[in-house]
Motif scaffolding. Structure first.
Motif, PDB file in Angstrom:
ATOM      1  N   LYS A  90       0.694  -1.381  -0.061  1.00  0.00           N
ATOM      2  CA  LYS A  90       0.029   0.027  -0.092  1.00  0.00           C
ATOM      3  C   LYS A  90       0.883   1.172  -0.120  1.00  0.00           C
ATOM      4  O   LYS A  90       0.585   2.094  -0.774  1.00  0.00           O
ATOM      5  CB  LYS A  90      -0.825  -0.022   1.264  1.00  0.00           C
ATOM      6  CG  LYS A  90      -1.761   1.088   1.460  1.00  0.00           C
ATOM      7  CD  LYS A  90      -2.789   1.047   2.564  1.00  0.00           C
ATOM      8  CE  LYS A  90      -3.377   2.291   2.898  1.00  0.00           C
ATOM      9  NZ  LYS A  90      -4.915   2.330   2.228  1.00  0.00           N
TER      10      LYS A  90
ATOM     11  N   GLU B 134       1.184   4.019  -2.919  1.00  0.00           N
ATOM     12  CA  GLU B 134       0.777   5.452  -2.910  1.00  0.00           C
ATOM     13  C   GLU B 134       2.031   6.445  -3.143  1.00  0.00           C
ATOM     14  O   GLU B 134       1.858   7.580  -3.312  1.00  0.00           O
ATOM     15  CB  GLU B 134       0.254   5.482  -1.422  1.00  0.00           C
ATOM     16  CG  GLU B 134      -1.179   5.175  -1.351  1.00  0.00           C
ATOM     17  CD  GLU B 134      -1.713   5.337   0.319  1.00  0.00           C
ATOM     18  OE1 GLU B 134      -0.809   5.419   1.242  1.00  0.00           O
ATOM     19  OE2 GLU B 134      -2.741   5.220   0.422  1.00  0.00           O
ATOM     20  N   LYS B 135       3.057   5.995  -3.273  1.00  0.00           N
ATOM     21  CA  LYS B 135       4.332   6.675  -3.487  1.00  0.00           C
ATOM     22  C   LYS B 135       4.146   7.244  -5.121  1.00  0.00           C
ATOM     23  O   LYS B 135       4.054   6.489  -6.173  1.00  0.00           O
ATOM     24  CB  LYS B 135       5.681   6.089  -3.783  1.00  0.00           C
ATOM     25  CG  LYS B 135       5.784   5.676  -2.177  1.00  0.00           C
ATOM     26  CD  LYS B 135       7.362   6.572  -1.832  1.00  0.00           C
ATOM     27  CE  LYS B 135       7.807   5.947  -0.489  1.00  0.00           C
ATOM     28  NZ  LYS B 135       7.591   7.129   0.461  1.00  0.00           N
TER      29      LYS B 135
ATOM     30  N   ASN C  62      -1.024   6.640 -12.109  1.00  0.00           N
ATOM     31  CA  ASN C  62      -0.847   7.374 -10.791  1.00  0.00           C
ATOM     32  C   ASN C  62      -2.225   7.447 -10.068  1.00  0.00           C
ATOM     33  O   ASN C  62      -2.246   6.827  -9.131  1.00  0.00           O
ATOM     34  CB  ASN C  62      -0.181   8.695 -10.829  1.00  0.00           C
ATOM     35  CG  ASN C  62       1.387   8.442 -10.277  1.00  0.00           C
ATOM     36  OD1 ASN C  62       1.801   7.554  -9.807  1.00  0.00           O
ATOM     37  ND2 ASN C  62       1.945   9.524 -10.920  1.00  0.00           N
TER      38      ASN C  62
ATOM     39  N   GLY D 248      -3.185   4.938  -7.074  1.00  0.00           N
ATOM     40  CA  GLY D 248      -3.842   5.642  -5.858  1.00  0.00           C
ATOM     41  C   GLY D 248      -5.216   4.953  -5.290  1.00  0.00           C
ATOM     42  O   GLY D 248      -5.280   4.744  -4.461  1.00  0.00           O
ATOM     43  N   LYS D 249      -6.012   4.623  -6.312  1.00  0.00           N
ATOM     44  CA  LYS D 249      -7.229   4.092  -6.248  1.00  0.00           C
ATOM     45  C   LYS D 249      -7.138   2.810  -5.539  1.00  0.00           C
ATOM     46  O   LYS D 249      -7.974   2.268  -4.802  1.00  0.00           O
ATOM     47  CB  LYS D 249      -8.259   4.065  -7.231  1.00  0.00           C
ATOM     48  CG  LYS D 249      -9.104   5.286  -7.582  1.00  0.00           C
ATOM     49  CD  LYS D 249     -10.213   5.305  -8.578  1.00  0.00           C
ATOM     50  CE  LYS D 249     -10.403   6.691  -9.042  1.00  0.00           C
ATOM     51  NZ  LYS D 249     -10.534   6.850 -10.458  1.00  0.00           N
TER      52      LYS D 249
ATOM     53  N   ALA E 101      -4.779   1.463  -4.211  1.00  0.00           N
ATOM     54  CA  ALA E 101      -4.012   1.508  -3.016  1.00  0.00           C
ATOM     55  C   ALA E 101      -5.067   1.563  -1.803  1.00  0.00           C
ATOM     56  O   ALA E 101      -5.045   1.268  -0.588  1.00  0.00           O
ATOM     57  CB  ALA E 101      -2.836   2.606  -2.897  1.00  0.00           C
ATOM     58  N   LYS E 102      -6.007   2.550  -2.035  1.00  0.00           N
ATOM     59  CA  LYS E 102      -6.981   3.161  -1.105  1.00  0.00           C
ATOM     60  C   LYS E 102      -7.864   1.851  -1.076  1.00  0.00           C
ATOM     61  O   LYS E 102      -8.379   1.486   0.130  1.00  0.00           O
ATOM     62  CB  LYS E 102      -7.819   4.139  -1.690  1.00  0.00           C
ATOM     63  CG  LYS E 102      -7.683   5.431  -0.911  1.00  0.00           C
ATOM     64  CD  LYS E 102      -8.511   6.447  -1.287  1.00  0.00           C
ATOM     65  CE  LYS E 102      -8.010   7.505  -0.710  1.00  0.00           C
ATOM     66  NZ  LYS E 102      -8.162   9.017  -1.398  1.00  0.00           N
TER      67      LYS E 102
ATOM     68  N   THR F  68      -3.047  16.217   2.143  1.00  0.00           N
ATOM     69  CA  THR F  68      -2.150  15.397   1.521  1.00  0.00           C
ATOM     70  C   THR F  68      -0.957  14.999   2.395  1.00  0.00           C
ATOM     71  O   THR F  68       0.292  14.487   1.908  1.00  0.00           O
ATOM     72  CB  THR F  68      -1.499  15.948   0.011  1.00  0.00           C
ATOM     73  OG1 THR F  68      -1.203  17.175   0.426  1.00  0.00           O
ATOM     74  CG2 THR F  68      -2.642  15.961  -0.683  1.00  0.00           C
TER      75      THR F  68
ATOM     76  N   GLU G 225      -6.959  10.426   4.340  1.00  0.00           N
ATOM     77  CA  GLU G 225      -7.801   9.081   4.552  1.00  0.00           C
ATOM     78  C   GLU G 225      -8.787   8.925   5.677  1.00  0.00           C
ATOM     79  O   GLU G 225      -9.341   7.742   5.838  1.00  0.00           O
ATOM     80  CB  GLU G 225      -6.592   8.114   4.629  1.00  0.00           C
ATOM     81  CG  GLU G 225      -5.834   7.844   3.268  1.00  0.00           C
ATOM     82  CD  GLU G 225      -4.914   6.973   3.415  1.00  0.00           C
ATOM     83  OE1 GLU G 225      -4.436   6.297   4.535  1.00  0.00           O
ATOM     84  OE2 GLU G 225      -4.181   6.537   2.543  1.00  0.00           O
TER      85      GLU G 225
END
Lengths: 325, 243
Positions: A6, A10-11, A311, A315-316, A318-319, B94, B147
């Motif tokens: 994860k 996200e990086k 990216n 990101g999605k 990872a979420k 962020t 988050e």
């Protein structure tokens, strides 16, 4: 393990790094092993610092939530200032300081006008793109002066390292990239830059001097671009007034490919550096693979869009990985 | 009455032709939770902005512990022990929890002219502690604020205000956009300020919330204080009437 996946997904610079590795492998195969040999690496690493230094500044400024289109022109005006001064007999180091002062002043004007009159930095720096380019040609008198013979090339452009693999400029690039990266991740100033770009009202409410932070980033960006321009002129041996044209957009593309968000608050210097390397690798690799060189801009364009899409997808994903926070 | 923690005297504020605050004078005691209510444009936000340093008063003075003070930016207010929790919270989505907690007040290992290297270990440790202190259960200080849920974010904002040992806590409509359970938590928190000897100023549109947790109610309308009573001595009808 899940957590680690994860974190890496996200990086934002991850997509670019994967792409870079894939492309290096592809080019290495397509060029029958020529791509990674010492001679070719020397070519890539010798030019990389020039776009790379510019990208570092652009990346930091974009994290701060602003934008600079004038870097390509500043890239030209700094060495031209120096060349004109040196032609009049000013010693190199004084001319260097004067050139950097010009860059700092341009960055200051960019930032001050943007903040004071609350206009988009896109407009301010678009104006500065024309102004600085025009000044470059005006001060050169339309005829670039000759550079003196006693320049400290040993400090900027001579080949060094194992097997003369890179130029001194590469060492400058590595040091500045590391310093910039540490500044962003380890210092309170880096924290302020990210907060200012991430959510301006919050940064203001917490008492951060956001105007000063932004102006500092503008100045830093201009000075890095000017420094890069000087390195190119020392390498070429002549201050052409047209250098850096179109580079402002390549620099933005590199930053974006490296995961920096146009909206601010997201990104890393490392990502920008990877983006810059990608651009150099594609430019060089296409030629070695005997692809028509006019595909270069196509590749950069495609990559910019692709990197952003990748990216956002990563990101999605990872979420969606459920790890407790 | 004991020495007020914070007072405002004859405060005025003009916005180019609009007289938004008309001669407002108020005292807030050390362990008092004051509910500040009023319609949009009543002047409560202006008053709060002046106390938190977001705006400056056109006229009048602010006293803390009886001494006149000058608050010209948010940093001044924070240095004087006034912490503000905003409706759209003052967190950067962020950035991580630990970094958000210390924005503008990062602990530094060493510094030059106020700039320096952050003590990230201290930031991580203290943010874990600060979050635990407000009964918020978050596993990692490295999680991004973006988050978290609205209530968790408000919790982090409260943790931040508490961590910096505030004397006066201003909560500017902190329950907007929150779920019922989360709202109750915030109200419980306002009640608990009393025991910690912190002055609470709670701004809300919701009169029920104010009655739930405040000792005193101040109502504003058209830039003036129109009612100032102990909660026990008033009722909702009276307040509805003056607004």
């Amino acid at each position: 393990m899940k957590r680690l996946v994860k974190i890496y997904m996200e990086k934002p610079e991850l997509a670019a790094l994967v792409l870079l590795i894939v492309l290096i492998i592809v080019f290495q195969i397509r060029s029958d092993g020529v791509f990674l040999n010492a001679n070719n690496l020397r070519g890539i690493l010798g030019i990389l610092p020039e776009i790379g230094l510019m990208v570092i500044g652009v990346t930091i400024l974009m994290i701060c939530g602003e934008f600079d289109l004038s870097v390509g022109s500043v890239f030209a005006v700094m060495p031209m200032t120096m060349a004109v001064l040196m032609a009049d007999g000013t010693p190199f180091y004084l001319a260097f300081l004067a050139g950097m002062a010009v860059c700092a002043a341009i960055g200051f004007v960019n930032g001050y006008v943007t903040i004071k009159f609350n206009i988009p930095s896109f407009i301010t720096t678009l104006g500065m793109l024309f102004i600085a380019r025009s000044l470059t040609i005006v001060i050169s008198g339309g005829f670039p002066p000759l550079l003196p013979n006693d320049l400290p090339n040993w400090l900027f452009t001579v080949f060094v390292g194992p097997g003369d693999l890179f130029r001194m400029s590469f060492i400058w690039f590595v040091i500045i990239a590391l310093a910039a990266s540490l500044m962003m991740s380890r210092t309170n100033f880096g924290n302020w830059v990210r907060a200012t770009g991430g959510f301006l009202p919050a940064a203001q409410a917490m008492g951060i001097p956001t105007a000063r932070v932004k102006i500092t980033c503008f100045m830093l960006c201009s000075m890095l671009a000017g420094f890069a321009g000087m390195i190119q002129v020392l390498r070429l041996g002549s201050p052409l007034p047209s250098i850096g044209e179109g580079w402002e957009l390549q620099a933005v593309a590199a930053a974006v490919i490296g995961g920096t968000a146009l909206s601010g608050g997201i990104g890393a210097v490392a990502g920008g550096v990877i983006g810059a390397i990608l651009i150099r690798v594609i430019d060089n690799g296409l030629v070695l693979s005997q692809v028509d060189a006019n595909w270069f801009k196509f590749a950069i364009g495609f990559l910019t869009i692709f990197a952003v899409v990748a990216n956002s997808w990563l990101g999605k994903r990872a979420k969606a990985i459920k790890v407790e926070t | 009455m004991t020495q007020p923690m914070i007072s405002v005297r004859n405060l005025h504020k003009w916005y180019s032709g609009v007289h938004a605050l008309k001669d407002v004078s108020l005292d807030f005691a050390p362990n008092e939770a004051v509910g500040l209510i009023g319609d949009n444009g009543a002047g409560k936000s202006t008053l709060i902005n002046i106390l938190s340093g977001a705006q400056e008063a056109s006229e009048g003075e602010i006293l803390i512990d009886g001494r006149p003070v000058n608050i010209s930016n948010p940093r001044d207010a924070m240095d004087l022990g006034i912490e503000t929790i905003y409706q759209y919270n003052s967190m950067v989505p962020t950035m991580s929890i630990a970094r958000n907690l210390f924005i503008g007040r990062e602990p530094l290992k060493f510094s030059l002219f106020g700039l320096g290297v952050m003590d990230r270990k201290k930031m991580a440790e203290e943010s874990v502690q600060a979050i635990a202190d407000v009964d918020l259960h978050l596993r990692s200080p490295d999680a991004l604020i973006g988050e978290l849920s609205g209530g968790q974010r408000q919790g982090v904002a409260i943790a931040r205000a508490m961590h910096f040992k505030s004397k006066v806590m201003i909560l500017d409509e902190p329950t907007n956009h929150l779920a019922v359970k989360e709202t109750n938590k915030v109200i419980g928190f306002v009640r608990s300020l009393k025991e910690m000897n912190i002055t609470g100023i709670f701004i809300s549109h919701n009169i029920h919330h104010v009655f739930d947790c405040c000792d005193r109610i101040v109502a504003m309308a058209r830039g003036e204080v129109v009612l100032d009573r102990r909660t026990n001595d008033t009722n909702m009808d009276e307040i509805m009437d003056v607004l």
